[in-house]
Design a protein around this motif. Structure first.
Motif, PDB file in Angstrom:
ATOM      1  N   ASP A  96       0.966  -1.311   0.108  1.00 58.06           N
ATOM      2  CA  ASP A  96       0.019   0.039   0.020  1.00 58.06           C
ATOM      3  C   ASP A  96       0.897   1.170   0.075  1.00 58.06           C
ATOM      4  OD1 ASP A  96      -2.749  -1.343   0.230  1.00 58.06           O
ATOM      5  OD2 ASP A  96      -1.934  -1.912   2.167  1.00 58.06           O
ATOM      6  N   VAL A  97       2.163   1.020   0.684  1.00 58.49           N
ATOM      7  CA  VAL A  97       2.895   2.471   0.951  1.00 58.49           C
ATOM      8  C   VAL A  97       4.388   1.754   0.766  1.00 58.49           C
ATOM      9  CG1 VAL A  97       3.656   4.242   2.106  1.00 58.49           C
ATOM     10  CG2 VAL A  97       1.185   3.505   2.505  1.00 58.49           C
ATOM     11  N   VAL A  98       5.096   2.643  -0.131  1.00 61.29           N
ATOM     12  CA  VAL A  98       6.483   1.899  -0.462  1.00 61.29           C
ATOM     13  C   VAL A  98       7.546   3.155  -0.027  1.00 61.29           C
ATOM     14  CG1 VAL A  98       8.143   1.293  -2.149  1.00 61.29           C
ATOM     15  CG2 VAL A  98       5.632   0.527  -2.473  1.00 61.29           C
ATOM     16  N   ARG A  99       8.524   2.844   0.767  1.00 63.16           N
ATOM     17  CA  ARG A  99       9.595   3.766   0.931  1.00 63.16           C
ATOM     18  C   ARG A  99      10.597   3.809  -0.286  1.00 63.16           C
ATOM     19  NH1 ARG A  99      12.580   5.134   6.656  1.00 63.16           N
ATOM     20  NH2 ARG A  99      14.586   5.777   5.730  1.00 63.16           N
ATOM     21  N   GLY A 100      10.918   5.244  -0.554  1.00 63.26           N
ATOM     22  CA  GLY A 100      12.133   5.219  -1.672  1.00 63.26           C
ATOM     23  C   GLY A 100      12.724   6.560  -1.619  1.00 63.26           C
ATOM     24  N   PHE A 101      13.604   6.946  -2.688  1.00 62.10           N
ATOM     25  CA  PHE A 101      14.410   8.069  -2.786  1.00 62.10           C
ATOM     26  C   PHE A 101      13.450   8.956  -3.889  1.00 62.10           C
ATOM     27  CE2 PHE A 101      17.643   5.026  -1.394  1.00 62.10           C
ATOM     28  CZ  PHE A 101      18.046   5.580  -0.364  1.00 62.10           C
ATOM     29  N   GLY A 102      12.954   9.899  -3.543  1.00 57.35           N
ATOM     30  CA  GLY A 102      12.377  10.886  -4.542  1.00 57.35           C
ATOM     31  C   GLY A 102      13.296  11.392  -5.407  1.00 57.35           C
ATOM     32  N   LYS A 124      -7.188  18.063  -0.692  1.00 54.88           N
ATOM     33  CA  LYS A 124      -8.436  18.043   0.302  1.00 54.88           C
ATOM     34  C   LYS A 124      -7.622  18.110   1.745  1.00 54.88           C
ATOM     35  CE  LYS A 124     -11.361  15.187  -2.714  1.00 54.88           C
ATOM     36  NZ  LYS A 124     -11.952  13.878  -2.782  1.00 54.88           N
ATOM     37  N   SER A 125      -6.363  17.914   2.008  1.00 57.72           N
ATOM     38  CA  SER A 125      -5.793  17.510   3.286  1.00 57.72           C
ATOM     39  C   SER A 125      -5.653  18.863   4.008  1.00 57.72           C
ATOM     40  CB  SER A 125      -4.329  16.902   3.034  1.00 57.72           C
ATOM     41  OG  SER A 125      -3.956  16.509   4.482  1.00 57.72           O
ATOM     42  N   SER A 126      -6.268  18.953   5.451  1.00 56.96           N
ATOM     43  CA  SER A 126      -5.809  20.043   6.125  1.00 56.96           C
ATOM     44  C   SER A 126      -4.703  19.929   6.798  1.00 56.96           C
ATOM     45  CB  SER A 126      -6.978  19.944   7.348  1.00 56.96           C
ATOM     46  OG  SER A 126      -7.122  18.816   8.144  1.00 56.96           O
ATOM     47  N   VAL A 127      -3.750  18.762   6.834  1.00 58.90           N
ATOM     48  CA  VAL A 127      -2.740  18.316   7.515  1.00 58.90           C
ATOM     49  C   VAL A 127      -1.439  18.481   6.482  1.00 58.90           C
ATOM     50  CG1 VAL A 127      -1.154  16.741   8.718  1.00 58.90           C
ATOM     51  CG2 VAL A 127      -3.638  16.640   8.874  1.00 58.90           C
ATOM     52  N   LEU A 128      -1.521  18.240   5.122  1.00 59.22           N
ATOM     53  CA  LEU A 128      -0.316  18.268   4.328  1.00 59.22           C
ATOM     54  C   LEU A 128      -0.637  19.173   2.981  1.00 59.22           C
ATOM     55  CD1 LEU A 128       0.647  14.406   4.332  1.00 59.22           C
ATOM     56  CD2 LEU A 128       1.750  16.231   5.627  1.00 59.22           C
ATOM     57  N   LYS A 129      -0.945  20.366   3.368  1.00 56.30           N
ATOM     58  CA  LYS A 129      -1.396  21.513   2.326  1.00 56.30           C
ATOM     59  C   LYS A 129      -0.102  21.751   1.680  1.00 56.30           C
ATOM     60  CE  LYS A 129      -4.485  23.683   5.714  1.00 56.30           C
ATOM     61  NZ  LYS A 129      -4.980  24.951   6.385  1.00 56.30           N
ATOM     62  N   PRO A 130      -0.273  21.798   0.154  1.00 56.36           N
ATOM     63  CA  PRO A 130       0.697  22.207  -0.745  1.00 56.36           C
ATOM     64  C   PRO A 130       1.653  23.211  -0.523  1.00 56.36           C
ATOM     65  CG  PRO A 130      -0.940  21.369  -1.870  1.00 56.36           C
ATOM     66  CD  PRO A 130      -1.648  21.451  -0.468  1.00 56.36           C
ATOM     67  N   SER A 131       0.723  24.315   0.204  1.00 53.33           N
ATOM     68  CA  SER A 131       1.566  25.643   0.585  1.00 53.33           C
ATOM     69  C   SER A 131       2.681  25.373   1.685  1.00 53.33           C
ATOM     70  CB  SER A 131       0.314  26.486   0.728  1.00 53.33           C
ATOM     71  OG  SER A 131      -0.413  26.319   2.003  1.00 53.33           O
ATOM     72  N   GLY A 328      11.298   8.978   1.223  1.00 55.11           N
ATOM     73  CA  GLY A 328       9.993   9.139   1.775  1.00 55.11           C
ATOM     74  C   GLY A 328       9.021   8.204   1.275  1.00 55.11           C
ATOM     75  N   PHE A 329       7.939   8.099   1.028  1.00 53.43           N
ATOM     76  CA  PHE A 329       6.850   7.138   0.661  1.00 53.43           C
ATOM     77  C   PHE A 329       6.136   7.689  -0.595  1.00 53.43           C
ATOM     78  CE2 PHE A 329       7.670   6.169   5.240  1.00 53.43           C
ATOM     79  CZ  PHE A 329       7.659   4.509   4.920  1.00 53.43           C
ATOM     80  N   TRP A 330       5.689   6.557  -1.126  1.00 52.29           N
ATOM     81  CA  TRP A 330       4.824   6.853  -2.148  1.00 52.29           C
ATOM     82  C   TRP A 330       3.845   5.744  -2.411  1.00 52.29           C
ATOM     83  CZ3 TRP A 330       5.067   3.064  -6.309  1.00 52.29           C
ATOM     84  CH2 TRP A 330       6.097   2.355  -6.622  1.00 52.29           C
ATOM     85  N   ILE A 331       2.750   5.920  -3.087  1.00 49.86           N
ATOM     86  CA  ILE A 331       1.587   4.954  -2.990  1.00 49.86           C
ATOM     87  C   ILE A 331       1.569   4.262  -4.419  1.00 49.86           C
ATOM     88  CG2 ILE A 331      -1.075   4.700  -2.838  1.00 49.86           C
ATOM     89  CD1 ILE A 331      -0.821   7.084  -0.788  1.00 49.86           C
ATOM     90  N   PRO A 332       1.550   3.083  -4.695  1.00 49.83           N
ATOM     91  CA  PRO A 332       1.538   2.403  -5.990  1.00 49.83           C
ATOM     92  C   PRO A 332      -0.005   2.532  -6.505  1.00 49.83           C
ATOM     93  CG  PRO A 332       2.626   1.004  -4.479  1.00 49.83           C
ATOM     94  CD  PRO A 332       2.043   2.079  -3.519  1.00 49.83           C
ATOM     95  N   ARG A 333       0.246   2.594  -7.783  1.00 50.21           N
ATOM     96  CA  ARG A 333      -1.394   2.907  -8.560  1.00 50.21           C
ATOM     97  C   ARG A 333      -2.010   1.691  -8.342  1.00 50.21           C
ATOM     98  NH1 ARG A 333      -0.767   1.596 -14.937  1.00 50.21           N
ATOM     99  NH2 ARG A 333      -0.636  -0.586 -13.625  1.00 50.21           N
ATOM    100  N   ALA A 340      -6.552   4.511   3.192  1.00 56.52           N
ATOM    101  CA  ALA A 340      -5.833   4.117   4.440  1.00 56.52           C
ATOM    102  C   ALA A 340      -4.329   4.564   4.207  1.00 56.52           C
ATOM    103  CB  ALA A 340      -6.060   2.572   4.547  1.00 56.52           C
ATOM    104  N   SER A 341      -4.073   4.458   2.814  1.00 52.59           N
ATOM    105  CA  SER A 341      -2.618   4.761   2.919  1.00 52.59           C
ATOM    106  C   SER A 341      -2.250   6.412   2.925  1.00 52.59           C
ATOM    107  CB  SER A 341      -2.146   4.606   1.327  1.00 52.59           C
ATOM    108  OG  SER A 341      -2.183   3.129   1.181  1.00 52.59           O
ATOM    109  N   TRP A 342      -3.442   7.263   2.637  1.00 51.81           N
ATOM    110  CA  TRP A 342      -3.274   8.555   2.763  1.00 51.81           C
ATOM    111  C   TRP A 342      -3.392   9.038   4.463  1.00 51.81           C
ATOM    112  CZ3 TRP A 342      -1.091  12.350   0.529  1.00 51.81           C
ATOM    113  CH2 TRP A 342      -1.331  13.792   0.767  1.00 51.81           C
ATOM    114  N   LYS A 343      -4.235   8.315   5.056  1.00 54.39           N
ATOM    115  CA  LYS A 343      -4.235   8.542   6.288  1.00 54.39           C
ATOM    116  C   LYS A 343      -2.816   8.089   6.959  1.00 54.39           C
ATOM    117  CE  LYS A 343      -6.861   7.086  10.506  1.00 54.39           C
ATOM    118  NZ  LYS A 343      -7.831   6.156  11.161  1.00 54.39           N
ATOM    119  N   PHE A 344      -2.042   7.294   6.506  1.00 48.04           N
ATOM    120  CA  PHE A 344      -0.930   6.781   6.870  1.00 48.04           C
ATOM    121  C   PHE A 344       0.150   8.043   6.518  1.00 48.04           C
ATOM    122  CE2 PHE A 344       3.753   5.600   5.856  1.00 48.04           C
ATOM    123  CZ  PHE A 344       3.913   4.829   7.011  1.00 48.04           C
ATOM    124  N   PHE A 345      -0.050   8.610   5.365  1.00 49.89           N
ATOM    125  CA  PHE A 345       0.647   9.779   5.101  1.00 49.89           C
ATOM    126  C   PHE A 345       0.388  11.014   5.953  1.00 49.89           C
ATOM    127  CE2 PHE A 345       2.261   8.053   1.368  1.00 49.89           C
ATOM    128  CZ  PHE A 345       2.921   8.937   0.373  1.00 49.89           C
TER     129      PHE A 345
END
Length: 450
Positions: A96-102, A124-131, A328-333, A340-345
């Motif tokens: 669901d979630v993979v650690r890697g080198f961005g 949509k996130s109130s925690v991880l805002k792009p700004s 960091g982490f990424w979510i496979p397609r 649930a993966s985004w909740k982990f993020f």
């Protein structure tokens, strides 16, 4: 990660697990959690089971249990393994979630359509805002042509500007040398000259390295130096390399001079310790090319910290200061539990784990709101923080090719450079050989992508 004979990639493997060491003091480190076969879905008591591929030191049993309680789900940990990941991705049953080198993996996986576009989640996130994201997170973006633009495919947990370096004031004083500036970047030639003056030999063998010039790998360091010289190692379409350009030749000549001077670890004489930590700490290295994260290692020994200072990235021309990791982490397609993966993020990158990492000194937090938590208790930490703050404006994203992985390109360097260094081969001839061998690999990779 695949095994490598290079010191730099040994250091890279250490970086992958260093977060565990750093977080030990905060209760969020350690050994493997429960190891899974990769299945996802509903777990005990109807809870979602999240499968996370990460390094062995991500959590110990207690921290894993705390994570499960915080998230309200079960977590199955699969230890990072490139072969297993590729097999799971091919079978459309990935973690669901993979650690890697961005910095070096985003383009590769995104081009193959294997990553989830996370822009809708960030929006949509109130925690991880792009700004509120540090610009380093742009290495996790790829628009099909370059990094730094297009969809966000992942997020960095922390980062460093990896061409910066640490030095020991006691060794500079003993050699009667002025310490490097904390604000102005020295030239690569000045850096090499300092290394030659700081090296110590006995019976023809190096006993104290004057300098290690490649913390995260020779290839990425050559990328950074070429960019500083005003060029690019990769063509605009990222499908070929050109070591024969004036800018790349300047970087290649510098590395050949460094390796032939035998003042530090190189493709010819790797560091027997495997990475800089034990060598630097044992008074056997005067300058270490590693980013801010290395300060966490140095600060673990008060005596070493007392005589250590941080300096800006040396330059071949214009001042740039890239990041070659951005772990960091990424979510496979094809992940089955994306919500649930985004909740982990949100928990991992914006919750208590992120706050604890920021305070540990093992990397720069990737939420700008957490930067104030970076440690500034002792003189060593204050100096490192100030130097790092002044370096931030010089950060730039360097696009990595989508057609080969860094380990493959490092493999070509490891095959070609030792003989060239020992044989005195001209930089031009070395460039021709590197172009031929790497471009063959890149063409094969491009053909596979289609």
């Amino acid at each position: 990660m695949p095994m490598s004979t290079t010191t730099s990639l040994d250091r890279r493997r250490f970086l992958a697990v260093s977060a565990g060491t750093a977080l030990a003091a905060t209760g969020l480190s350690a050994c493997a959690g429960s190891v899974s076969d990769g299945s996802s879905g509903s777990g005990s008591a109807g809870k979602t089971t999240l499968t996370v591929m990460t390094v062995q030191n991500e959590w110990d049993k207690a921290a894993l249990k705390a994570a499960e309680e915080a998230l309200g789900m079960n977590i199955n940990v699969i230890i990072s393994d490139a072969t297993k990941l590729n097999a799971m991705l091919a079978a459309k049953n990935p973690p669901d979630v993979v650690r890697g080198f961005g910095a070096t993996e985003t383009a590769y996986f995104a081009t193959r359509g294997l990553m989830t576009d996370l822009d809708p989640y960030f929006a949509k996130s109130s925690v991880l805002k792009p700004s509120g994201l540090d610009p380093v997170n742009d290495v996790w973006r790829f628009d099909g042509k370059k990094q730094g633009a297009g969809p966000r495919y992942g997020m960095a947990k922390d980062y460093s500007q990896d061409s910066m370096f640490w030095y020991r004031t006691d060794m500079f004083e003993a050699a009667k040398l002025d310490a490097p500036s904390a604000t102005e970047a020295i030239s690569c030639d000045e850096w090499l000259d300092l290394g030659k003056k700081l090296v110590k030999r006995r019976l023809g063998k190096v006993k104290v390295y004057g300098l290690n010039a490649t913390g995260l790998g020779v290839f990425v360091q050559l990328m950074g130096m070429t960019a500083s010289a005003g060029g690019s190692l990769f063509a605009e379409d990222l499908a070929t390399v050109d070591f024969s350009s004036p800018e790349a030749l300047k970087a290649l000549r510098w590395y050949l001079d460094y390796a032939r001077a035998d003042i530090g670890p190189s493709v010819v004489n790797p560091n027997p310790d495997g990475w800089d930590g034990p060598t630097y700490g044992a008074n056997r290295m005067a300058m270490s090319c590693n980013g801010y994260w290395f300060g966490g290692q140095i600060n673990s020994d008060a005596k070493v910290a007392e005589v250590s200072r941080f300096a800006p990235a040396p330059q071949l021309g214009k001042r740039i200061s890239p990041c070659f990791g951005a772990t960091g982490f990424w979510i496979p397609r094809d992940a089955k539990n994306k919500d649930a993966s985004w909740k982990f993020f949100e928990w991992y990158f914006g919750g208590k784990p992120a706050q604890d990492r920021a305070a540990s000194g093992w990397g720069i937090p990737t939420l700008t709101s957490l930067r104030s938590k970076m440690p500034q208790t002792n003189a060593f930490q204050k100096q490192a923080f100030q130097v790092q703050e002044q370096e931030l404006p010089h950060f730039s994203v360097l696009s990595f090719t989508p057609y080969a992985q860094q380990s493959a390109l490092e493999g070509v360097l490891n095959k070609v450079l030792p003989g060239a260094v020992k044989g005195g081969t001209s930089a031009g001839k070395v460039a021709d050989t590197l172009n031929s061998q790497m471009n063959k690999q890149l063409a094969q990779g491009k053909e596979l992508v289609g």
